[in-house]
Write a protein that holds these residues in place. Structure first.
Motif, mmCIF file in Angstrom:
data_model
loop_
_atom_site.group_PDB
_atom_site.id
_atom_site.type_symbol
_atom_site.label_atom_id
_atom_site.label_comp_id
_atom_site.label_asym_id
_atom_site.label_seq_id
_atom_site.Cartn_x
_atom_site.Cartn_y
_atom_site.Cartn_z
ATOM 1 N N GLN A 1 -8.204 -6.830 -2.900
ATOM 2 C CA GLN A 1 -8.860 -5.693 -3.540
ATOM 3 C C GLN A 1 -7.858 -4.869 -4.347
ATOM 4 O OE1 GLN A 1 -11.117 -3.165 -0.916
ATOM 5 N NE2 GLN A 1 -12.236 -2.266 -2.611
ATOM 6 N N LEU A 2 -6.685 -4.638 -3.785
ATOM 7 C CA LEU A 2 -5.649 -3.896 -4.520
ATOM 8 C C LEU A 2 -5.217 -4.650 -5.772
ATOM 9 C CD1 LEU A 2 -3.550 -2.434 -1.605
ATOM 10 C CD2 LEU A 2 -4.646 -1.126 -3.431
ATOM 11 N N ALA B 1 -7.118 -4.053 -13.271
ATOM 12 C CA ALA B 1 -8.202 -3.320 -13.933
ATOM 13 C C ALA B 1 -9.522 -4.083 -13.896
ATOM 14 C CB ALA B 1 -7.826 -2.943 -15.356
ATOM 15 N N ILE B 2 -9.690 -4.950 -12.925
ATOM 16 C CA ILE B 2 -10.961 -5.639 -12.728
ATOM 17 C C ILE B 2 -11.926 -4.697 -12.013
ATOM 18 C CG2 ILE B 2 -12.087 -7.587 -11.562
ATOM 19 C CD1 ILE B 2 -9.388 -9.108 -11.969
ATOM 20 N N GLU B 3 -11.381 -3.864 -11.132
ATOM 21 C CA GLU B 3 -12.148 -2.842 -10.431
ATOM 22 C C GLU B 3 -11.470 -1.498 -10.675
ATOM 23 O OE1 GLU B 3 -12.542 -3.609 -6.258
ATOM 24 O OE2 GLU B 3 -13.189 -5.667 -6.568
#
Length: 80
Positions: free
Chosen positions: A42-43, A49-51
């Motif tokens: 997740q990090l 910059a996907i999330e």
């Protein structure tokens, strides 16, 4: 560092065989390993910059990853 891999195999290459062994033999280690991998992934997605998430959330994830890594490292040292 930004964009770097934080997988346990990269973080602790000297414990590569031990990591594999504990993942197969120790359910607690395997659960922590999976949790670490999920947080790290997740990090990584946030860094790429996907999330996008609030800074406070990102810092919380980083602290969680560090805490998990400390626990896993202690288990690796104890098993050696």
């Amino acid at each position: 560092m930004f964009g770097e891999s934080h997988s346990l195999a990269v973080e602790f290459p000297e414990y590569k065989d031990q990591i594999h062994h504990l993942k197969m033999e120790d359910r607690h280690f395997a659960r922590l390993f999976d949790e670490y991998h999920e947080v790290d992934t997740q990090l990584h997605r946030i860094e790429q910059a996907i999330e996008v998430h609030a800074d406070e959330f990102v810092e919380t994830l980083k602290l969680q990853r560090l805490h998990l890594k400390d626990q896993l490292y202690a288990m690796l040292q104890q098993a050696t």
